[in-house]
Design a protein around this motif. Structure first.
Motif, PDB file in Angstrom:
ATOM      1  N   TRP A  76       0.825  -1.208   0.000  1.00 18.73           N
ATOM      2  CA  TRP A  76       0.000   0.000   0.000  1.00 18.73           C
ATOM      3  C   TRP A  76       0.862   1.262   0.000  1.00 18.73           C
ATOM      4  O   TRP A  76       0.543   2.240  -0.691  1.00 18.73           O
ATOM      5  CB  TRP A  76      -0.964  -0.006   1.177  1.00 18.73           C
ATOM      6  N   ARG A 115      -7.797   0.649  -1.298  1.00 20.06           N
ATOM      7  CA  ARG A 115      -7.568  -0.555  -0.494  1.00 20.06           C
ATOM      8  C   ARG A 115      -8.896  -1.041   0.056  1.00 20.06           C
ATOM      9  O   ARG A 115      -9.801  -0.275   0.324  1.00 20.06           O
ATOM     10  CB  ARG A 115      -6.558  -0.359   0.630  1.00 20.06           C
ATOM     11  N   PHE A 120      -6.663  -4.675  -2.978  1.00 19.49           N
ATOM     12  CA  PHE A 120      -6.437  -3.406  -3.677  1.00 19.49           C
ATOM     13  C   PHE A 120      -7.162  -3.450  -5.012  1.00 19.49           C
ATOM     14  O   PHE A 120      -7.239  -4.504  -5.644  1.00 19.49           O
ATOM     15  CB  PHE A 120      -4.941  -3.166  -3.924  1.00 19.49           C
TER      16      PHE A 120
END
Length: 129
Positions: A25, A40, A51
Motif C-alpha cells: 500500500w 484498499r 487493492f
C-alpha cells in the motif's frame, strides 16, 4: 443465514492490514505507480479486494500461506471467477513475493494496469474509445 456486510468488513480490514499489504500500500497509494489510483479493501459484490484500480479494472490480492491449502484455493478460484465475470483482472501475489521482490511485483502490476487501460480505451476498429 447472516446478512453479508462487505463495506463494514472492508473498514475493519483497512485497520488490520497484514505487513505485506501495508508494504504494498505504501507503494501504491497517492498515484505513485504510473499515476494509477488504487483503493484498499475495495468491495466488489460480496467480496472485498485487497487493492483495486477501478480505471484499469484491476484487482491485486496479497495471499498468505493459508491460500496454499485446498479449501482456500477453491474459495479463491470461485472468487476470481466472479470478479472476472464482473470485468476485473485479478493478480495474486504471495506475501513472501511482496517482501522479497517488491520491484518485480510493482512492475507486474504496472504492466497489467497499463495494458488493461489500453484495452479499455481502444475500440475494435483501432480508434480511441
Amino acid at each position: 443465514m447472516p446478512i453479508r456486510r462487505p463495506h463494514r468488513n472492508a473498514r475493519t480490514l483497512r485497520q488490520t492490514m497484514p505487513e505485506a499489504e501495508r508494504r504494498l500500500w505504501v507503494r501504491l497509494r497517492n498515484k505513485q505507480l504510473g499515476g494509477f489510483r488504487f483503493r484498499r479493501q475495495h468491495t466488489v459484490g460480496p467480496y472485498v479486494a485487497d487493492f483495486a484500480c477501478v480505471d484499469a479494472m484491476l484487482i491485486i490480492e496479497c495471499d498468505g500461506e493459508q491460500h496454499g491449502f485446498d479449501e482456500f484455493r477453491a474459495h479463491d478460484a470461485k472468487r476470481d471467477a466472479f470478479l472476472r465475470n464482473e470485468g476485473w483482472m485479478v493478480l495474486r501475489f504471495w506475501n513472501s513475493e511482496i517482501h522479497d521482490n517488491m520491484d518485480g511485483v510493482l512492475e507486474t502490476i504496472l504492466d497489467a494496469a497499463e495494458n488493461s487501460t489500453r484495452f479499455l480505451t481502444t475500440k475494435p476498429d483501432g480508434g480511441a474509445g
